[in-house]
Design an enzyme around this catalytic site. Structure first.
Site, PDB file in Angstrom:
ATOM      1  N   SER A 174       4.433  49.482 -44.520  1.00  0.00           N
ATOM      2  CA  SER A 174       5.380  50.531 -44.914  1.00  0.00           C
ATOM      3  C   SER A 174       5.685  50.391 -46.393  1.00  0.00           C
ATOM      4  O   SER A 174       5.537  49.301 -46.960  1.00  0.00           O
ATOM      5  CB  SER A 174       6.684  50.365 -44.137  1.00  0.00           C
ATOM      6  OG  SER A 174       7.674  51.251 -44.629  1.00  0.00           O
ATOM      7  N   TYR A 187      13.944  45.199 -40.385  1.00  0.00           N
ATOM      8  CA  TYR A 187      12.672  45.939 -40.304  1.00  0.00           C
ATOM      9  C   TYR A 187      11.827  45.727 -41.558  1.00  0.00           C
ATOM     10  O   TYR A 187      10.619  45.447 -41.472  1.00  0.00           O
ATOM     11  CB  TYR A 187      12.981  47.427 -40.128  1.00  0.00           C
ATOM     12  CG  TYR A 187      11.782  48.342 -40.226  1.00  0.00           C
ATOM     13  CD1 TYR A 187      10.951  48.551 -39.131  1.00  0.00           C
ATOM     14  CD2 TYR A 187      11.478  49.021 -41.416  1.00  0.00           C
ATOM     15  CE1 TYR A 187       9.857  49.407 -39.215  1.00  0.00           C
ATOM     16  CE2 TYR A 187      10.387  49.879 -41.502  1.00  0.00           C
ATOM     17  CZ  TYR A 187       9.585  50.066 -40.402  1.00  0.00           C
ATOM     18  OH  TYR A 187       8.503  50.907 -40.485  1.00  0.00           O
TER      19      TYR A 187
HETATM   20  P1  NAD Z   1       6.600  56.291 -33.363  1.00  0.00           P
HETATM   21  O1  NAD Z   1       7.933  56.098 -32.749  1.00  0.00           O
HETATM   22  O2  NAD Z   1       5.844  57.508 -33.058  1.00  0.00           O
HETATM   23  O3  NAD Z   1       5.655  55.057 -33.030  1.00  0.00           O
HETATM   24  C1  NAD Z   1       6.122  53.766 -32.830  1.00  0.00           C
HETATM   25  C2  NAD Z   1       5.614  53.305 -31.469  1.00  0.00           C
HETATM   26  O4  NAD Z   1       5.914  51.928 -31.286  1.00  0.00           O
HETATM   27  C3  NAD Z   1       6.263  54.008 -30.295  1.00  0.00           C
HETATM   28  O5  NAD Z   1       5.603  55.194 -29.945  1.00  0.00           O
HETATM   29  C4  NAD Z   1       6.160  52.951 -29.189  1.00  0.00           C
HETATM   30  O6  NAD Z   1       5.093  53.273 -28.320  1.00  0.00           O
HETATM   31  C5  NAD Z   1       5.801  51.676 -29.919  1.00  0.00           C
HETATM   32  N1  NAD Z   1       6.680  50.556 -29.535  1.00  0.00           N
HETATM   33  C6  NAD Z   1       7.808  50.127 -30.162  1.00  0.00           C
HETATM   34  N2  NAD Z   1       8.312  49.079 -29.481  1.00  0.00           N
HETATM   35  C7  NAD Z   1       7.477  48.836 -28.436  1.00  0.00           C
HETATM   36  C8  NAD Z   1       7.454  47.879 -27.395  1.00  0.00           C
HETATM   37  N3  NAD Z   1       8.387  46.925 -27.285  1.00  0.00           N
HETATM   38  N4  NAD Z   1       6.441  47.928 -26.487  1.00  0.00           N
HETATM   39  C9  NAD Z   1       5.482  48.870 -26.579  1.00  0.00           C
HETATM   40  N5  NAD Z   1       5.448  49.806 -27.565  1.00  0.00           N
HETATM   41  C10 NAD Z   1       6.444  49.777 -28.469  1.00  0.00           C
HETATM   42  O7  NAD Z   1       6.843  56.141 -34.922  1.00  0.00           O
HETATM   43  P2  NAD Z   1       5.843  55.965 -36.172  1.00  0.00           P
HETATM   44  O8  NAD Z   1       6.702  56.252 -37.345  1.00  0.00           O
HETATM   45  O9  NAD Z   1       4.570  56.681 -35.990  1.00  0.00           O
HETATM   46  O10 NAD Z   1       5.566  54.401 -36.176  1.00  0.00           O
HETATM   47  C11 NAD Z   1       4.256  53.853 -36.263  1.00  0.00           C
HETATM   48  C12 NAD Z   1       4.237  52.739 -37.299  1.00  0.00           C
HETATM   49  O11 NAD Z   1       4.471  53.289 -38.581  1.00  0.00           O
HETATM   50  C13 NAD Z   1       5.308  51.671 -37.087  1.00  0.00           C
HETATM   51  O12 NAD Z   1       4.726  50.400 -37.308  1.00  0.00           O
HETATM   52  C14 NAD Z   1       6.319  51.992 -38.157  1.00  0.00           C
HETATM   53  O13 NAD Z   1       7.028  50.843 -38.529  1.00  0.00           O
HETATM   54  C15 NAD Z   1       5.398  52.486 -39.256  1.00  0.00           C
HETATM   55  N6  NAD Z   1       6.035  53.266 -40.328  1.00  0.00           N
HETATM   56  C16 NAD Z   1       6.686  54.440 -40.061  1.00  0.00           C
HETATM   57  C17 NAD Z   1       7.231  55.176 -41.110  1.00  0.00           C
HETATM   58  C18 NAD Z   1       7.954  56.477 -40.864  1.00  0.00           C
HETATM   59  O14 NAD Z   1       8.619  56.964 -41.798  1.00  0.00           O
HETATM   60  N7  NAD Z   1       7.876  57.086 -39.721  1.00  0.00           N
HETATM   61  C19 NAD Z   1       7.113  54.718 -42.425  1.00  0.00           C
HETATM   62  C20 NAD Z   1       6.430  53.531 -42.651  1.00  0.00           C
HETATM   63  C21 NAD Z   1       5.888  52.821 -41.607  1.00  0.00           C
END
Ligand code: NAD
Ligand code: MG
Length: 282
Positions: A174, A187
């Site tokens: 991130s 986080y």
């Molecule tokens: P999202 O909520 O769509 O995806 C995150 C997923 O993590 C969930 O769908 C869930 O299935 C899974 N998860 C979390 N805890 C879990 C557990 N205990 N057991 C099984 N599955 C679990 O959101 P996203 O934003 O697409 O996140 C994907 C990645 O991107 C993450 O690593 C997040 O930290 C990273 N990220 C997101 C952003 C943003 O702004 N959305 C920015 C930077 C990084």
């Protein structure tokens, strides 16, 4: 050509808090994961991928793109995300590939060991914003560390014996790894750890012909943000700080995940690829 200023929704967004981990299905506007736009060209023909968090967000965008590029895709997700996961399985199958749905909690080592194929992409993540370090309980801290640091550790250990030369691991870091927000104390440090393990494992696995890379998104419109990842005040104007005045959509990162997995990226390892809307990271 597409104008990046106007091709996707802009804030202000409606109030829409969901219980963790949230469903993409119930978001307004619905995130774009490339459902109607991504078209493949066989770049991942014959490959197999395991995507944690494959039900929504970046994981779903990667799952759709991987399937349309010719890969069979297994997705992991939290059991309550079944409706989102079933949509993804349908899309994988519509692309003519095999989709496997493997629900389970990544905070459990025994479960992680079961989650193994011949490729690993670690994308699942937990983000819960808290205004003060005093608001973060040991249980909160532990859940974030287990999901973001321990789960990739357990999954990669279990997968390594199955990874042949040419395989690759992609971790989702991130912009928070480089410029942490005040309210993301726990986080943000896990994302710094992700950026760091990508670089160390790239050195460790390079001699085995296995590449390890990371993706560092900026603010992306996903369930993570509206289920505790951002305060209501923050998600309502989510993405307004980017140079385009809007958040990114998962679909806008799919091609990065494809590129990192593709055989023609054979010299890329130990690198973090950003998609940050001009916010300056990585
Ligand atoms: P999202 O909520 O769509 O995806 C995150 C997923 O993590 C969930 O769908 C869930 O299935 C899974 N998860 C979390 N805890 C879990 C557990 N205990 N057991 C099984 N599955 C679990 O959101 P996203 O934003 O697409 O996140 C994907 C990645 O991107 C993450 O690593 C997040 O930290 C990273 N990220 C997101 C952003 C943003 O702004 N959305 C920015 C930077 C990084
Ligand atoms: Mg989800």
């Amino acid at each position: 050509m597409q104008d990046p200023r106007s091709n996707y929704p802009k804030p202000p967004f409606k109030e829409q808090t969901q219980p963790w981990p949230g469903l993409a299905r119930d978001m307004d506007p619905k995130p774009d994961h490339g459902e109607t736009s991504y078209s493949g060209s066989g770049r991942l023909a014959g490959r197999k991928a395991l995507i944690t968090g494959g039900d929504s967000g970046m994981g779903r965008a990667a799952a759709i793109a991987y399937a349309r590029e010719g890969a069979d895709v297994a997705i992991n997700y939290f059991p309550s995300e079944e409706p989102d996961a079933q949509e993804v399985i349908r899309l994988i199958e519509e692309a003519g590939r095999t989709g496997a749905a493997i629900p389970g909690d990544l905070r459990d080592e025994a479960f992680c060991k079961k989650l193994v194929e011949d490729a690993v992409q670690s994308n699942a993540g937990r983000q819960q914003a808290k205004p003060s370090i005093l608001d973060i309980t040991t249980e909160d801290f532990d859940a974030t560390m287990k999901t973001n640091i321990y789960a990739p550790f357990w999954i990669i250990k279990a997968a390594l014996p199955h990874l042949k030369p040419g395989s690759c691991i992609i971790g989702t870091a991130s912009e928070q790894a480089y410029d942490p927000s005040a309210e993301l104390y726990d986080y943000a440090q896990t994302k710094a750890a992700t950026m760091n393990y990508v670089k160390s494992l790239a050195k460790q696995f390079g001699p085995k012909g296995i590449r390890v890379n990371g993706v560092a998104p900026g603010p992306i419109w996903t369930p993570l943000q509206i289920s505790g990842g951002a305060s209501q005040e923050k998600y309502k104007k989510f993405g307004s700080t980017t140079v385009f005045g809007r958040p990114g959509q998962p679909a806008e990162l799919a091609s990065i995940y494809v590129q990192l997995a593709a055989a023609d990226a054979s010299f890329a390892t130990g690198n973090i690829y950003g998609s940050g809307g001009g916010q300056g990271q990585p």
